[in-house]
Design an enzyme around this catalytic site. Structure first.
Site, mmCIF file in Angstrom:
data_model
loop_
_atom_site.group_PDB
_atom_site.id
_atom_site.type_symbol
_atom_site.label_atom_id
_atom_site.label_comp_id
_atom_site.label_asym_id
_atom_site.label_seq_id
_atom_site.Cartn_x
_atom_site.Cartn_y
_atom_site.Cartn_z
ATOM 1 N N GLN A 70 0.833 -1.212 0.000
ATOM 2 C CA GLN A 70 0.000 0.000 0.000
ATOM 3 C C GLN A 70 0.867 1.261 0.000
ATOM 4 O O GLN A 70 0.558 2.255 0.661
ATOM 5 C CB GLN A 70 -0.933 -0.019 1.213
ATOM 6 C CG GLN A 70 -2.065 -1.019 1.118
ATOM 7 C CD GLN A 70 -3.085 -0.629 0.049
ATOM 8 O OE1 GLN A 70 -3.212 0.537 -0.326
ATOM 9 N NE2 GLN A 70 -3.813 -1.614 -0.453
ATOM 10 N N SER A 71 1.938 1.234 -0.769
ATOM 11 C CA SER A 71 2.890 2.343 -0.803
ATOM 12 C C SER A 71 2.264 3.636 -1.320
ATOM 13 O O SER A 71 1.738 3.694 -2.435
ATOM 14 C CB SER A 71 4.071 1.967 -1.701
ATOM 15 O OG SER A 71 4.870 3.093 -1.993
ATOM 16 N N ASN A 72 2.340 4.698 -0.503
ATOM 17 C CA ASN A 72 1.903 6.022 -0.953
ATOM 18 C C ASN A 72 2.820 6.552 -2.047
ATOM 19 O O ASN A 72 2.364 7.213 -2.989
ATOM 20 C CB ASN A 72 1.897 6.994 0.227
ATOM 21 C CG ASN A 72 0.885 6.624 1.284
ATOM 22 O OD1 ASN A 72 -0.275 6.377 0.986
ATOM 23 N ND2 ASN A 72 1.330 6.583 2.533
ATOM 24 N N ALA A 74 4.529 4.783 -4.269
ATOM 25 C CA ALA A 74 4.253 4.089 -5.531
ATOM 26 C C ALA A 74 2.982 4.644 -6.168
ATOM 27 O O ALA A 74 2.914 4.851 -7.388
ATOM 28 C CB ALA A 74 4.128 2.588 -5.280
#
Length: 329
Positions: A70-72, A74
């Site tokens: 859930q990378s912000n 990315a």
């Protein structure tokens, strides 16, 4: 001066959440970097303004980066690449790559932006720089022009985004906003070190604060101390005008059980902050960082100090963890 793309809605406001400040007994202000843009908002966009400018300068047609599932970072990269007509390849860490990724939170936005998602295990992710270099070679061999951005956009070039953010705050103070004088401490979440490095360098250069407290959300104090030193050295090499940083304190007291895993107390504080101020924090980054600030306030460490909390965004990550809050309502 390094080239920069104007991708953010700036300057972001500095607000004083009166009821929350009174509850904590702290002279608290909040820099709303959750408002840097639309769906791509958060702190990462300030770094990506420099990194994607470099990609454009190198005539790249594809951007490769990495992060947690859930990378912000990315998500911001995928959306900004879509706006610039660039292909994006995201290496996302997950415990079971074969199980796929739920189409929720940041992953949903990644998919909407047309990103190519490659799920990898934590073991493979530990060699992420090699993995991304190999992907770049593969794309280059097929005739593409890739540009690799490290985890979190955290390198010397990306850190210039938060040097510039401190300059922005200085200008706001000079206008008489937020009390019109320097803060004693700037507090923010730290997941890869770039925001901390840039904020510390910029806070000193523009007389914004004498201390930057980076609340680690994953690795320990020693790891981030090393990482931020390296990033600051790289940033100074790119901009010789940058001198010694403000005092940078890496605080790992609120990192919780693991990356993206919060404690019940941290989640309760996220709820309380929203009820007292309307500010929405997330359980991965800002919720942990503000919980650390809350602890400092309870210990009396912030008494008589002017405090600026950098709200670095992360709303989609909260929305992907709704079940963790289900028993609170």
């Amino acid at each position: 001066m390094r080239k920069r793309l104007a991708l953010s809605h700036l300057p972001t406001p500095i607000q004083r959440p009166q009821r929350l400040a009174e509850a904590l007994g702290v002279d608290l202000h909040v820099k709303r970097d959750d408002m840097t843009a639309g769906a791509e908002a958060g702190n990462k966009i300030r770094k990506l303004e420099y990194l994607l400018a470099a990609a454009r300068e190198e005539r790249a047609d594809c951007v490769i980066t990495c992060g947690g599932l859930q990378s912000n970072h990315a998500r911001a990269t995928a959306l900004l690449c879509a706006s610039l007509g660039l292909r994006s390849v995201l290496f996302l860490r997950t415990a079971d790559p074969a199980a796929g990724a739920p189409i929720e939170g940041n992953v949903l936005l990644d998919r909407l932006a047309g990103a190519e998602i490659r799920l990898i295990s934590p073991e493979v992710y530990s060699t992420r720089d090699v993995v991304m270099a190999e992907a770049a070679a593969e794309i280059r061999a097929a005739g593409g022009r890739p540009y690799v951005i490290p985890e979190g956009g955290s390198n010397g070039l990306g850190a210039l985004g938060y040097v510039r953010a401190m300059e922005e705050i200085r200008k706001q103070l000079d206008l008489g906003l937020a009390g019109g004088k320097p803060f004693d401490v700037v507090v923010h979440a730290c997941g890869s070190g770039g925001t901390a490095a840039g904020a510390a360098l910029g806070a000193a250069r523009y007389d914004v604060a004498g201390e930057v407290r980076a609340m680690a959300v994953c690795n320990d104090r020693e790891t981030f101390a090393r990482i931020t030193r390296e990033i600051m050295d790289d940033a100074r090499a790119l901009d010789p005008r940058l001198g010694a940083p403000a005092q940078l304190v890496i605080d790992d007291s609120a990192r919780g059980p693991a990356y993206a895993a919060s404690t019940p107390e941290q989640r309760a504080r996220i709820l309380k902050v929203a009820q007292l101020s309307g500010l929405v924090l997330d359980p991965v980054y800002t919720g942990k960082a503000f919980s650390g600030l809350w602890d400092m306030a309870e210990r009396g460490e912030l008494s008589g100090k002017r405090v600026l909390f950098l709200h670095t965004g992360g709303l989609p990550g909260l929305l992907a963890q709704g079940s963790a809050f289900a028993d609170m309502f």
